[in-house]
Scaffold this motif. Structure first.
Motif, PDB file in Angstrom:
ATOM      1  N   LYS A  92     -20.603 -40.798 -38.331  1.00 12.05           N
ATOM      2  CA  LYS A  92     -20.581 -39.881 -37.920  1.00 12.05           C
ATOM      3  C   LYS A  92     -19.764 -39.615 -36.149  1.00 12.05           C
ATOM      4  O   LYS A  92     -20.168 -39.062 -35.407  1.00 12.05           O
ATOM      5  CB  LYS A  92     -21.798 -39.335 -37.224  1.00 12.05           C
ATOM      6  N   PHE A  93     -18.804 -39.974 -36.118  1.00  8.45           N
ATOM      7  CA  PHE A  93     -17.593 -39.846 -34.751  1.00  8.45           C
ATOM      8  C   PHE A  93     -17.099 -38.311 -34.989  1.00  8.45           C
ATOM      9  O   PHE A  93     -16.962 -38.346 -33.585  1.00  8.45           O
ATOM     10  CB  PHE A  93     -16.528 -41.150 -35.132  1.00  8.45           C
ATOM     11  N   GLU A  94     -17.087 -37.820 -36.177  1.00  2.00           N
ATOM     12  CA  GLU A  94     -16.395 -36.510 -35.676  1.00  2.00           C
ATOM     13  C   GLU A  94     -17.411 -35.680 -34.610  1.00  2.00           C
ATOM     14  O   GLU A  94     -17.047 -34.167 -34.289  1.00  2.00           O
ATOM     15  CB  GLU A  94     -16.034 -35.533 -36.595  1.00  2.00           C
ATOM     16  N   GLN A  95     -18.842 -36.334 -34.625  1.00  2.00           N
ATOM     17  CA  GLN A  95     -19.423 -35.688 -33.708  1.00  2.00           C
ATOM     18  C   GLN A  95     -19.707 -35.721 -32.574  1.00  2.00           C
ATOM     19  O   GLN A  95     -20.160 -35.302 -31.126  1.00  2.00           O
ATOM     20  CB  GLN A  95     -21.293 -35.067 -34.251  1.00  2.00           C
ATOM     21  N   THR A 105     -14.351 -35.937 -49.358  1.00  2.39           N
ATOM     22  CA  THR A 105     -12.875 -35.927 -48.282  1.00  2.39           C
ATOM     23  C   THR A 105     -12.497 -34.765 -47.386  1.00  2.39           C
ATOM     24  O   THR A 105     -12.225 -33.554 -47.991  1.00  2.39           O
ATOM     25  CB  THR A 105     -11.802 -36.284 -48.953  1.00  2.39           C
ATOM     26  N   ASN A 106     -13.026 -34.484 -46.123  1.00  2.00           N
ATOM     27  CA  ASN A 106     -13.408 -33.772 -45.178  1.00  2.00           C
ATOM     28  C   ASN A 106     -12.354 -33.680 -44.186  1.00  2.00           C
ATOM     29  O   ASN A 106     -12.436 -34.678 -43.369  1.00  2.00           O
ATOM     30  CB  ASN A 106     -14.683 -33.822 -44.711  1.00  2.00           C
ATOM     31  N   PRO A 107     -10.687 -32.891 -44.390  1.00  2.00           N
ATOM     32  CA  PRO A 107     -10.249 -32.792 -43.320  1.00  2.00           C
ATOM     33  C   PRO A 107     -10.225 -33.001 -42.254  1.00  2.00           C
ATOM     34  O   PRO A 107     -10.072 -33.117 -41.678  1.00  2.00           O
ATOM     35  CB  PRO A 107      -8.980 -32.495 -43.770  1.00  2.00           C
ATOM     36  N   ASN A 108     -11.561 -31.316 -41.886  1.00  2.09           N
ATOM     37  CA  ASN A 108     -11.770 -31.186 -40.867  1.00  2.09           C
ATOM     38  C   ASN A 108     -12.252 -32.531 -39.917  1.00  2.09           C
ATOM     39  O   ASN A 108     -12.318 -32.211 -38.797  1.00  2.09           O
ATOM     40  CB  ASN A 108     -12.996 -30.082 -40.922  1.00  2.09           C
ATOM     41  N   ALA A 109     -12.849 -32.541 -40.318  1.00  2.35           N
ATOM     42  CA  ALA A 109     -13.174 -34.743 -39.680  1.00  2.35           C
ATOM     43  C   ALA A 109     -11.950 -34.944 -39.027  1.00  2.35           C
ATOM     44  O   ALA A 109     -12.584 -35.500 -37.581  1.00  2.35           O
ATOM     45  CB  ALA A 109     -14.184 -35.097 -40.200  1.00  2.35           C
ATOM     46  N   LYS A 110     -11.394 -35.468 -39.386  1.00  2.00           N
ATOM     47  CA  LYS A 110     -10.232 -36.476 -38.928  1.00  2.00           C
ATOM     48  C   LYS A 110      -9.617 -35.038 -37.950  1.00  2.00           C
ATOM     49  O   LYS A 110      -9.503 -35.762 -36.833  1.00  2.00           O
ATOM     50  CB  LYS A 110      -8.878 -36.598 -39.850  1.00  2.00           C
TER      51      LYS A 110
END
Length: 544
Positions: free
Chosen positions: A246-249, A308-313
């Motif tokens: 959950k690095f995008e958080q 495959t969520n591009p918003n996370a990247k």
């Protein structure tokens, strides 16, 4: 004391008291379990710890609507519950019992008894969100340094108090991580450091495997303390993998983890590099995972499937650019580490490179002694075509950038301006088919970005000026190059001696012989003519 001597002896009465009085009461079960801290071997052998833990777990998993007993509840920024002198709250008919009503009561337990209670609660089927929340609440009470480093107001870790010891029943634990943070390694109390290390290792081992059981901010703070207290490497690696899930958080303040080992850099760059690698591995495994999974995998990652969520990247790319901007001020940060961390994400993760350009400019400010080759190498990580118009205008006037990068920025800016004008023209032409009147210049400008409207005149002027300067520099360069070639040819002609071949010598001899023969013929012809003239004169004189 057994029943062999007489019925109703002490063992029977004690067992009956535990079963019908202590274990049936929420409050008494916790008091007895807390009292067992001084009697650990005997309490374990007599199964008192196990029975109290199961009783507490059973009552914690009960429906809150059916709770009739008293509980402490979670106070707002007050000291930990003390059974002698604390007003307990009992649910009334109209009062709704919150799901976390049992957090404060079990947080007074020692870490080993707390682990026993949480393990029993897991067996009973408690929701993983509540288990993660009670773990964060327990950490906030026993590891106050965990919330001193954080700034998130919405984190459940901040809901607890900062008391170091919630019970005065003779426990040797006194808490207080700020003592370790403030002192050096030599000043650290050994017993306290061991206790805190044991708490962190125990909490890591009981965190539910689901992705959303605890917050990413809590995991990063726990990771910071684990690195500082030298927790077991296997647990640290497991914690890093959980952060990568959950690095995008994550937040920037939580990522600025100091480097506690002997390193030249101020922040732990290698740690962030590992977290980013775990994130990319998790993203790749989720994108390429088959539809059918085993039961254990579903049970572990049922809430972790993001697809495959591009918003996370994209969020991770913005976070990484902000992190690079902060750590670039460190003069001990090498160019290789900065470049490797900046290129860790794929190019598709960044739709705009303004944040990366800001980090590069900050690195150039902090490292003014870089060579021209190192500056070019640093700027290779940035795509000039992904810069906004404002960033292009700033880069065109940035003296720290190499000249080649400035030219690329100007070219990309000119292309963007041309595309913006052409797109607006096409848009206006399409709207003209449906509108009776031609839109005026004001309407056309309203459709363009605000930054483009404000900086169009200045950008156009700068572009023309730089083009003129570039053309003049090219002309001077060509002129100097021609002069240098001319001087080089003259120098070669003066320096090299003339070398004649055998053919040249032979031709010269033949030409000399030919010239000698011709001269002799001419002389013979001239002599004959003079003799002829003399004979004619004699003949004329004789006649006269």
């Amino acid at each position: 004391m057994t029943e062999d001597l007489e019925e109703g002896n002490l063992i029977f009465k004690t067992e009956a008291f535990l079963s019908y009085v202590v274990l049936s009461s929420w409050r008494d079960s916790i008091i007895v379990l807390k009292s067992c801290e001084k009697l650990s071997p005997w309490a374990e052998n007599l199964q008192i710890v196990r029975r109290c833990s199961e009783s507490i777990a059973w009552k914690a998993c009960a429906n809150p609507k059916g709770i009739k007993w008293q509980y402490t509840g979670k106070p707002l920024r007050v000291s930990s519950p003390k059974w002698n002198g604390m007003k307990d709250s009992s649910p009334s008919r109209n009062q709704q019992v919150p799901p976390d009503w049992w957090f404060e009561d079990i947080s007074i337990l020692r870490i080993d008894h707390f682990v026993r209670v949480i393990t029993a609660i897991k067996v009973k089927g408690m929701r993983y969100e509540l288990i993660g929340a009670v773990i964060m609440h327990y950490a906030s009470k026993w590891l106050p340094g965990l919330i001193k480093e954080g700034s998130g107001s919405g984190d459940p870790v901040d809901d607890g108090s900062n008391s170091t010891n919630s019970n005065g029943s003779g426990s040797s634990w006194k808490g207080g991580l700020h003592i370790i943070v403030a002192g050096t390694k030599e000043d650290t109390p050994t017993i306290q450091a061991k206790d805190q290390r044991m708490i962190i290792e125990s909490l890591i081992s009981i965190i539910p495997p689901q992705r959303d059981s605890v917050s990413c901010s809590f995991l990063l703070r726990l990771l910071r303390m684990a690195n500082m207290l030298k927790v077991a490497p296997a647990l640290v690696t497991e914690l890093e993998k959980r952060v990568g899930m959950k690095f995008e958080q994550a937040q920037l303040a939580d990522l600025l983890i100091p480097c506690y080992n002997r390193s030249e850099t101020l922040y732990d760059i290698d740690l962030v590099q590992r977290l980013l690698e775990h994130f990319l591995v998790q993203e790749q495994s989720e994108s390429s995972s088959p539809v059918k999974q085993s039961f254990s995998d579903k049970n572990m990652y049922d809430s972790a499937q993001r697809g495959t969520n591009p918003n996370a990247k994209m969020r991770v790319a913005r976070l990484l650019d902000s992190y690079l901007t902060e750590v670039s001020r460190d003069r001990n940060l090498s160019l290789t580490k900065f470049q490797v961390l900046a290129e860790a994400l794929p190019e598709s993760a960044r739709t705009c490179n303004d944040g990366l350009y800001r980090a590069i400019d900050s690195y150039l400010k902090a490292h003014p002694t870089l060579t021209e080759h190192e500056r070019k190498r640093l700027c290779r990580v940035m795509d000039c075509q992904k810069l906004s118009i404002d960033a292009c205008m700033h880069a065109a006037q940035n003296e720290r950038l190499p000249l080649r990068v400035v030219v690329q920025v100007l070219f990309s800016e000119q292309v963007k301006i041309s595309n913006a004008i052409s797109n607006n023209s096409i848009k206006d032409a399409g709207e003209f088919q449906y509108q009776p009147l031609i839109p005026n210049l004001k309407t056309l400008l309203e459709g363009t970005p605000q930054s483009f409207q404000e900086g169009w005149a200045a950008a156009k002027k700068d572009i023309n000026t730089l083009k003129f300067e570039l053309d003049s520099v090219k002309a001077k360069y060509l002129e100097l190059q021609n002069e240098m070639e001319t001087l080089q040819r003259q120098f070669d002609k003066m320096g090299k001696p003339k070398q004649t071949s055998a053919w040249t010598v032979g031709w010269k001899k033949l030409s000399k012989i030919g010239r000698t023969t011709e001269n002799n013929d001419m002389r013979s012809q001239v002599g004959n003519a003079e003799q002829t003239k003399k004979m004619l004169r004699r003949w004329r004189n004789s006649i006269s």
